[in-house]
Structure formats: C-alpha cells, structure tokens
Design a protein around this motif. Structure first.
Motif, PDB file in Angstrom:
ATOM      1  N   SER A 153      32.012  48.003  45.916  1.00 36.96           N
ATOM      2  CA  SER A 153      30.850  47.161  45.624  1.00 36.96           C
ATOM      3  C   SER A 153      30.595  47.086  44.122  1.00 36.96           C
ATOM      4  O   SER A 153      30.309  46.010  43.584  1.00 36.96           O
ATOM      5  CB  SER A 153      29.611  47.702  46.336  1.00 36.96           C
ATOM      6  N   TYR A 154      30.693  48.206  43.439  1.00 35.55           N
ATOM      7  CA  TYR A 154      30.489  48.220  41.986  1.00 35.55           C
ATOM      8  C   TYR A 154      31.595  47.447  41.270  1.00 35.55           C
ATOM      9  O   TYR A 154      31.337  46.769  40.276  1.00 35.55           O
ATOM     10  CB  TYR A 154      30.406  49.649  41.451  1.00 35.55           C
ATOM     11  N   GLN A 155      32.820  47.523  41.783  1.00 31.03           N
ATOM     12  CA  GLN A 155      33.906  46.757  41.178  1.00 31.03           C
ATOM     13  C   GLN A 155      33.642  45.257  41.322  1.00 31.03           C
ATOM     14  O   GLN A 155      33.863  44.493  40.377  1.00 31.03           O
ATOM     15  CB  GLN A 155      35.250  47.127  41.814  1.00 31.03           C
ATOM     16  N   ARG A 156      33.166  44.826  42.492  1.00 32.59           N
ATOM     17  CA  ARG A 156      32.833  43.410  42.679  1.00 32.59           C
ATOM     18  C   ARG A 156      31.683  42.999  41.766  1.00 32.59           C
ATOM     19  O   ARG A 156      31.695  41.915  41.176  1.00 32.59           O
ATOM     20  CB  ARG A 156      32.483  43.129  44.140  1.00 32.59           C
ATOM     21  N   LEU A 157      30.702  43.865  41.625  1.00 30.37           N
ATOM     22  CA  LEU A 157      29.575  43.579  40.746  1.00 30.37           C
ATOM     23  C   LEU A 157      30.044  43.477  39.293  1.00 30.37           C
ATOM     24  O   LEU A 157      29.622  42.582  38.558  1.00 30.37           O
ATOM     25  CB  LEU A 157      28.498  44.655  40.899  1.00 30.37           C
ATOM     26  N   ASP A 158      30.908  44.380  38.863  1.00 31.34           N
ATOM     27  CA  ASP A 158      31.464  44.315  37.507  1.00 31.34           C
ATOM     28  C   ASP A 158      32.221  43.011  37.282  1.00 31.34           C
ATOM     29  O   ASP A 158      32.101  42.389  36.224  1.00 31.34           O
ATOM     30  CB  ASP A 158      32.401  45.505  37.240  1.00 31.34           C
ATOM     31  N   ALA A 159      33.003  42.597  38.271  1.00 29.43           N
ATOM     32  CA  ALA A 159      33.768  41.348  38.143  1.00 29.43           C
ATOM     33  C   ALA A 159      32.819  40.161  38.030  1.00 29.43           C
ATOM     34  O   ALA A 159      33.042  39.253  37.208  1.00 29.43           O
ATOM     35  CB  ALA A 159      34.703  41.175  39.345  1.00 29.43           C
ATOM     36  N   LEU A 160      31.762  40.138  38.827  1.00 27.03           N
ATOM     37  CA  LEU A 160      30.782  39.056  38.757  1.00 27.03           C
ATOM     38  C   LEU A 160      30.092  39.047  37.396  1.00 27.03           C
ATOM     39  O   LEU A 160      29.911  37.989  36.792  1.00 27.03           O
ATOM     40  CB  LEU A 160      29.749  39.199  39.884  1.00 27.03           C
ATOM     41  N   LEU A 161      29.717  40.202  36.905  1.00 26.09           N
ATOM     42  CA  LEU A 161      29.070  40.300  35.597  1.00 26.09           C
ATOM     43  C   LEU A 161      30.004  39.786  34.501  1.00 26.09           C
ATOM     44  O   LEU A 161      29.580  39.031  33.615  1.00 26.09           O
ATOM     45  CB  LEU A 161      28.650  41.745  35.326  1.00 26.09           C
ATOM     46  N   ASP A 162      31.278  40.176  34.553  1.00 28.06           N
ATOM     47  CA  ASP A 162      32.258  39.684  33.576  1.00 28.06           C
ATOM     48  C   ASP A 162      32.347  38.157  33.631  1.00 28.06           C
ATOM     49  O   ASP A 162      32.405  37.486  32.601  1.00 28.06           O
ATOM     50  CB  ASP A 162      33.635  40.306  33.821  1.00 28.06           C
ATOM     51  N   GLU A 163      32.363  37.626  34.842  1.00 26.28           N
ATOM     52  CA  GLU A 163      32.454  36.173  35.033  1.00 26.28           C
ATOM     53  C   GLU A 163      31.223  35.474  34.459  1.00 26.28           C
ATOM     54  O   GLU A 163      31.343  34.464  33.740  1.00 26.28           O
ATOM     55  CB  GLU A 163      32.594  35.858  36.525  1.00 26.28           C
ATOM     56  N   LEU A 164      30.036  36.003  34.734  1.00 27.28           N
ATOM     57  CA  LEU A 164      28.803  35.412  34.217  1.00 27.28           C
ATOM     58  C   LEU A 164      28.734  35.495  32.693  1.00 27.28           C
ATOM     59  O   LEU A 164      28.280  34.547  32.031  1.00 27.28           O
ATOM     60  CB  LEU A 164      27.581  36.079  34.852  1.00 27.28           C
ATOM     61  N   GLN A 165      29.190  36.613  32.138  1.00 34.18           N
ATOM     62  CA  GLN A 165      29.203  36.751  30.683  1.00 34.18           C
ATOM     63  C   GLN A 165      30.186  35.764  30.052  1.00 34.18           C
ATOM     64  O   GLN A 165      29.909  35.193  28.995  1.00 34.18           O
ATOM     65  CB  GLN A 165      29.548  38.185  30.282  1.00 34.18           C
TER      66      GLN A 165
END
Length: 122
Positions: free
Chosen positions: A94-106
């Motif tokens: 879940s944290y890996q998916r959240l990190d990927a989403l955050l990277d994408e949004l940034q």
C-alpha cells in the motif's frame, strides 16, 4: 497456529503488565517473587497474570529444588509474528502504491509549472 492459541496469545499480550513480565523473562528465568518486584501488586496478582501467559503457551514453569522458575516460551510469539507478516506485506504494498501516486502527482505538478510562460504554474 490454531485460532484459539492465536486468540490466547493476543489476549495475553493485550495487558501491559503481562508484556512487561515477558520482557523480563526474555532476559532469563525468574521466580514469581522476582517478577513481582517492579510492580505495585501482590504476588497472587502476578500469579494470575502468569496463568494467563501459561494458558497462551508464552510462559512455562520449571522446578529447581524449592524454586519454580518461570521461563519465556517463544513459539507462540513466533507464530503470531508469522500471522502478522501478511499484514506487514499488505501495508508495504500500500505504501509503495502511495509513493508511486505521489511521484506521479509531483511530476504532473512540475510539468504544469514548467509549461506556464512565467514558470509560476499559475
């Protein structure tokens, strides 16, 4: 591990006094008198906690002449840890998916900022 033993293990671990007793026993065997010393409770109260820990298989009592030392039994803790490991994997994913989403949004925000004529992103 059977659900009854797992339930007993977590129920035993729910009490801070019992966790403190287990922490003390991790350092080595101890008698009820030795275990009761740091607590503001009677030896019979400590004995009740020990019975809960024994039913969960977390503590065993031996016999050494007049002494009945208590010792930590790690197997139920190992099995509870194995049961929890699946949830640890779930949260890691879940944290890996959240990190990927955050990277994408940034990356999107950076692209938006760079695409503005004044570079402000407004």
């Amino acid at each position: 591990m059977g659900t009854d033993l797992l339930d007993a293990t977590f129920a035993a671990l729910a009490d801070p006094t019992r966790r403190a007793i287990l922490a003390r026993l991790a350092a080595g065997e101890a008698t009820v008198t030795e275990l009761a010393q740091p607590f503001e409770m009677s030896q019979p109260a400590i004995s009740k906690h020990l019975k809960v820990l024994e039913r969960a298989g977390l503590v065993s009592r031996g016999r050494d002449a007049q002494r009945r030392p208590c010792r930590l039994e790690a197997r139920p803790l190992r099995e509870a840890t194995a049961w929890l490991a699946g949830y640890r994997d779930y949260w890691a994913e879940s944290y890996q998916r959240l990190d990927a989403l955050l990277d994408e949004l940034q990356a999107i925000a950076k692209t938006d900022t760079e695409s503005r004529p004044d570079g402000t992103g407004r």
